[in-house]
Design an enzyme around this catalytic site. Structure first.
Site: not given
Length: 269
Positions: A13, A129, A147
């Site tokens: 989005s 990542s 991450k």
């Protein structure tokens, strides 16, 4: 995989996800973007409702793509957010929320798409990542931890699915100019009365300045396109300002005390 691919991009989005979906669609690929609350506005590609923290939502979105297209060639696991605050003052609920989106969300999507890819013996999964998955960032400890975990998942998954013709790779952006800056979630800790407040505010100002000065999201989208066009992808690739990429790469060669000193200096600690 053929020239024209069926692609699923999570978190499409805004920011990196939107840039990826637009570019890939412009290049002729059939793109499905996802969002928890898809906009009815025409973006040039199909948007599906998908909340990566909900098993049923992930399964339903993937099932829609497979029902309409018969297969799925590429997945860009991009959905995520940044949590900022002192680790000591981060609640377990806040920490679990960060991992549920940034790590377990990717796991859910991977588990949903792998059966069809494995059957076709073809597919590419790109896990977005961060350079924060290489070096622990002050006052973004849970973001970095999510991450780091994603990096380990990617390395392991590559080994497990390679014999089925599936490639998995990690894409590590540095600072990118996206809505992640204004959408950053601050923990309830680090406010007035916190022993970390001064350092936290100093670091956050630097982080947000670097993000505003970051590379455009289109740069990351271009790298995604390059990865899709390669016959073989490596374990990981980076994108962003050269200085950040060099500093992060230096972690493997510098003494740990020196690398830590560089980070402290960079963040004004």
């Amino acid at each position: 995989m053929g020239t024209t691919k069926i692609v699923l991009v999570t978190g499409a989005s805004s920011g990196i996800g939107l840039a990826c979906a637009k570019l890939l669609s412009e290049r002729g690929h059939t793109v499905y973007g996802t969002s928890r609350k898809p906009s009815p506005a025409s973006l040039g590609f199909r948007m599906l409702e998908l909340d990566v923290t909900q098993d049923a939502s992930v399964q339903a979105a993937v099932a829609t793509v497979l029902a309409e297209q018969g297969h799925l060639d590429v997945v860009v696991n991009n959905a995520g957010y940044a949590l900022a605050g002192p680790i000591e003052e981060t609640s377990l609920k806040e920490a679990q929320g960060q991992f549920d989106t940034n790590f377990f969300g990717v796991l859910r999507v991977c588990q949903a798409v792998l059966p069809s890819m494995r059957t076709r013996r073809s597919g590419l999964i790109i896990n977005v990542s961060s350079l924060g998955g290489v070096a622990g960032l002050p006052f973004q400890g849970l973001y970095s931890a999510s991450k780091f975990a994603l990096e380990g998942l990617t390395e392991s998954l590559r080994l497990e699915v390679a014999s089925f013709g599936i490639q998995v790779t990690s894409l590590q952006p540095g600072d990118v100019h996206t809505p992640i800056t204004q959408n950053r979630v601050r923990t309830q800790g680090g406010g007035p009365g916190s022993p970390y407040r001064s350092a936290f505010e100093t670091v956050l100002r630097i982080i947000e300045k670097e993000e505003r000065d970051g590379v455009p999201a289109q740069r990351v989208a271009t790298q995604v396109l390059r990865l899709m066009e390669r016959k073989q992808t490596g374990v990981r690739s980076t994108v962003g300002h050269l200085s950040q990429r060099i500093i992060t790469a230096a972690k493997a060669f510098l003494p740990s005390w020196l690398f830590e000193r560089l980070l402290k200096s960079y963040y004004g600690l």
